[in-house]
Scaffold this motif. Structure first.
Motif, short mmCIF file in Angstrom:
data_model
loop_
_atom_site.label_atom_id
_atom_site.label_comp_id
_atom_site.label_asym_id
_atom_site.label_seq_id
_atom_site.Cartn_x
_atom_site.Cartn_y
_atom_site.Cartn_z
N LYS A 10 4.10 8.70 7.87
CA LYS A 10 3.21 7.53 7.79
C LYS A 10 1.76 7.95 7.78
CE LYS A 10 6.06 3.80 9.45
NZ LYS A 10 6.20 2.70 10.36
N PRO A 14 -1.73 8.24 2.36
CA PRO A 14 -2.63 8.34 1.21
C PRO A 14 -2.41 9.62 0.41
CG PRO A 14 -3.85 7.75 3.18
CD PRO A 14 -2.44 8.06 3.61
N TYR A 39 2.52 0.69 -0.57
CA TYR A 39 1.41 1.34 0.12
C TYR A 39 0.37 0.30 0.55
CZ TYR A 39 -2.61 4.22 1.13
OH TYR A 39 -3.68 4.80 1.76
N GLU A 42 1.80 -1.70 3.51
CA GLU A 42 1.77 -0.89 4.73
C GLU A 42 0.35 -0.76 5.28
OE1 GLU A 42 4.15 0.55 6.60
OE2 GLU A 42 5.87 0.02 5.38
N THR A 43 -0.63 -0.70 4.38
CA THR A 43 -2.03 -0.63 4.82
C THR A 43 -2.45 -1.94 5.49
OG1 THR A 43 -2.51 0.93 3.03
CG2 THR A 43 -4.38 -0.15 4.06
N LEU A 46 -0.92 -2.07 8.87
CA LEU A 46 -1.68 -1.24 9.83
C LEU A 46 -2.89 -2.00 10.36
CD1 LEU A 46 -2.25 1.49 11.22
CD2 LEU A 46 -3.52 2.12 9.16
#
Length: 197
Positions: A10, A14, A39, A42-43, A46
């Protein structure tokens, strides 16, 4: 050979997306959309989890009831995790179908994936309606469906990929060695994702 922890993967997100961008420039647009879309999701997740942690541990510092508040965890930990897992598992089911042409095996994997997504959404709805952790009751079945279904699906994908790839027999040594490496990698990453759920 050392194993890679899910946390390491994780944090390398990037970099891995950049490696994907360089290594597979000719992938179909749908596959690129899945990779970049996941992606992005998931960003965002976060950011949401960071916001929740800030609300609990900074804004709520010194208040014990702040530790009991669900905030947005019902969405960012249940719904997003379930949806991401379902997309990835369905993608692997599609790859297994391309290799094996087995509609039954693909259907079972997709059904288990949808079951775990349903469990995640059910758990999220129950968590959101009460809005405090101490009032969450009867969530065991939904959470078990979500986490157990996700782990079962990951293990089934790893076993299916190993079986399907092991059926390809070739007389060329380089191809046989390449298939063995793919099978070993499939087992390692399948076990890794099942461990991470």
């Amino acid at each position: 050979m050392s194993t890679i922890s899910p946390d390491t993967l994780k944090s390398a997100g990037p970099f891995l997306v950049y490696i994907y961008y360089l290594a597979f420039p000719n992938d179909r647009t749908a596959v690129k959309a899945i990779v970049y879309g996941l992606y992005l999701v998931e960003t965002v997740q976060l950011g949401m989890i960071t916001y929740d942690a800030f609300q609990t541990f900074v804004i709520g510092f010194g208040r014990l009831d702040a530790l009991n508040e669900v905030n947005m965890l019902w969405f960012d930990c249940c719904v997003i995790d379930g949806a991401v897992a379902s997309v990835v598992q369905t993608f692997f089911a599609y790859r297994i179908f391309l290799l094996s042409k087995s509609k039954l095996l693909t259907s079972v994997i997709v059904l288990i994936s949808l079951m775990q997504l349903g469990g995640a959404i059910t758990a999220a709805v129950k968590d959101e309606t009460v809005s405090v952790f101490s009032e969450v009751r009867g969530n065991f079945i939904a959470v078990s469906l979500s986490l157990g279904g996700s782990a079962a699906c990951d293990v089934m994908i790893a076993i299916s990929m190993t079986y399907v790839l092991s059926r390809y027999d070739t007389s060329f040594r380089d191809t046989r060695d390449f298939l063995r490496r793919i099978i070993r990698l499939t087992m390692e990453t399948g076990s890794l994702t099942a461990y991470g759920t």
